[in-house]
Design an enzyme around this catalytic site. Structure first.
Site, PDB file in Angstrom:
ATOM      1  N   ASP A   1     -10.864  -2.833  -8.293  1.00 27.91           N
ATOM      2  CA  ASP A   1     -10.771  -2.053  -7.063  1.00 27.91           C
ATOM      3  C   ASP A   1     -12.137  -2.001  -6.393  1.00 27.91           C
ATOM      4  O   ASP A   1     -13.087  -1.448  -6.952  1.00 27.91           O
ATOM      5  CB  ASP A   1     -10.273  -0.641  -7.380  1.00 27.91           C
ATOM      6  CG  ASP A   1      -9.861   0.143  -6.140  1.00 27.91           C
ATOM      7  OD1 ASP A   1     -10.434  -0.101  -5.062  1.00 27.91           O
ATOM      8  OD2 ASP A   1      -8.978   1.001  -6.264  1.00 27.91           O
TER       9      ASP A   1
ATOM     10  N   SER B   1      -4.685   6.084  -2.808  1.00 32.62           N
ATOM     11  CA  SER B   1      -5.948   6.181  -2.084  1.00 32.62           C
ATOM     12  C   SER B   1      -6.069   7.570  -1.451  1.00 32.62           C
ATOM     13  O   SER B   1      -6.057   8.577  -2.159  1.00 32.62           O
ATOM     14  CB  SER B   1      -6.024   5.058  -1.042  1.00 32.62           C
ATOM     15  OG  SER B   1      -7.336   4.879  -0.575  1.00 32.62           O
TER      16      SER B   1
ATOM     17  N   HIS C   1      -7.269  -2.715  -4.999  1.00 34.58           N
ATOM     18  CA  HIS C   1      -6.980  -1.344  -4.557  1.00 34.58           C
ATOM     19  C   HIS C   1      -5.483  -1.075  -4.386  1.00 34.58           C
ATOM     20  O   HIS C   1      -5.081   0.070  -4.212  1.00 34.58           O
ATOM     21  CB  HIS C   1      -7.704  -1.094  -3.234  1.00 34.58           C
ATOM     22  CG  HIS C   1      -7.716   0.335  -2.789  1.00 34.58           C
ATOM     23  ND1 HIS C   1      -8.189   1.372  -3.583  1.00 34.58           N
ATOM     24  CD2 HIS C   1      -7.300   0.918  -1.617  1.00 34.58           C
ATOM     25  CE1 HIS C   1      -8.081   2.509  -2.929  1.00 34.58           C
ATOM     26  NE2 HIS C   1      -7.541   2.277  -1.743  1.00 34.58           N
TER      27      HIS C   1
END
Length: 347
Positions: free
Chosen positions: A251, A117, A279
């Protein structure tokens, strides 16, 4: 410095301490801030960089296996986990500098970077700023390769976010958020795939200092329109650097189409999709994640960076990524992201 946990290497600089320890070094920390990290194992260096609102604890279950063949370093980014949370610079460039300082403190010249991320954006920025110290890139649901982001994160970037996050600490609010996320999971929504992790983010912001650091970090990369910085315009510079992209096809934070766009923009990159994962694919299927990381690091050679090659790439500039490809909605979206990249570039 306080002694490290069993199996961890003692820190060599006053500014870094093993994560989770409530102690400070006897000397002033570099730049004035205490930064926590986890370290284990021996072998080629592997740096694990967590996402926004998270900490090195997100990798805890994976570190023992990875440490069998690597020196694993997992920092708590400034403003996260057990690291200090000052009123400071929370840009991806500053975070990349922090990773460099940690590696220098540990006397590690180069490493393979695994970024999740926000951590993926930090890893890409590190490779851009310090290509000679980057051996490989493993980007997991990485930010910084497209404009879209979850609407909740866009909302938190707006004025009044402090009040919004403070409300989550009111009595009963965590229960209500938990019920909502469980409902999303029961309805089999993409958001529901990450329900446990998203609930952990609520717990990771227990006080005003933590919430302020979270908002500063978020506003450095996200605004009301979406992701505000990108490395997409410079992805061509990864030519010759082994790069692997790992993404969940469900995601809800950073859509999987970003993975395909980054894959097209990164010459020679490898793309692995985790079906049914959200995610956090390394939580959804840790065995596959470990296998891919081990296989990738053992079958690829570290990037052989040279100033001459870097100069040639810069002079040639970014090639088009969709020229000659079918005129599909996906390819048009990728090209749109590339056109917009110059106005959202990280420095």
């Amino acid at each position: 410095m306080c002694p490290p946990p069993e199996g961890a290497r003692a820190p060599t600089g006053g500014g870094f301490a093993p994560a989770g320890r409530a102690c400070r070094g006897p000397r002033p920390a570099p730049h004035g801030y205490r930064r926590a990290y986890r370290v284990a194992g021996e072998g080629p260096a592997l740096v694990l960089i967590h996402g926004i609102g998270d900490s090195s604890a997100t990798w805890a279950d994976l570190i023992p296996d990875l440490a069998r063949s690597h020196t694993v370093i997992a920092p708590d980014l400034l403003g996260h986990g057990s690291s200090d949370k000052p009123r400071a610079d929370y840009s991806v460039a500053a975070y990349a500098n922090g990773v460099r300082d940690l590696l220098t403190t540990l006397d590690i010249e180069s490493a393979t970077l695994v970024g999740h991320s926000l951590g993926g954006g930090v890893a890409m920025q590190f490779a851009y700023q310090f290509p000679e110290r980057t051996e490989r890139l493993i980007l997991v649901s990485a930010g910084g390769v497209g404009g879209e982001v979850n609407p909740v994160l866009r909302a938190v970037s707006l004025p009044g976010a402090h009040l919004m996050l403070s409300a989550l600490r009111l009595p009963g609010m965590r229960l209500q958020v938990g019920i909502f996320l469980r409902l999303m999971r029961l309805l089999d929504t993409d958001l529901g795939q990450d329900a446990p992790e998203l609930l952990n983010l609520v717990d990771a912001l227990p006080d005003a200092t933590s919430r302020s650091a979270f908002i500063r970090t978020l506003r450095a990369v996200v605004d009301w329109r979406g992701q505000a910085v990108t490395m997409l315009d410079r992805c061509y510079l990864t030519e010759g650097m082994p790069t692997m992209l790992l993404w969940g096809d469900r995601d809800s934070v950073v859509p999987v189409r970003h993975a395909y766009g980054a894959h097209q923009a990164m010459p020679g990159s490898r793309l692995e999709i985790f079906e049914g994962a959200g995610h956090f694919p390394f939580h959804s299927d840790p065995a596959r994640f470990l296998d891919l990381v081990e296989e990738f690091t053992s079958t690829t050679s570290p990037a052989d960076w040279s100033r001459e090659h870097w100069r040639e790439l810069l002079r040639a500039g970014r090639p088009g990524t969709t020229a000659g490809r079918p005129d599909t909605a996906h390819n048009r979206a990728v090209e749109r992201d590339l056109r917009e990249a110059s106005e959202r570039s990280a420095t």
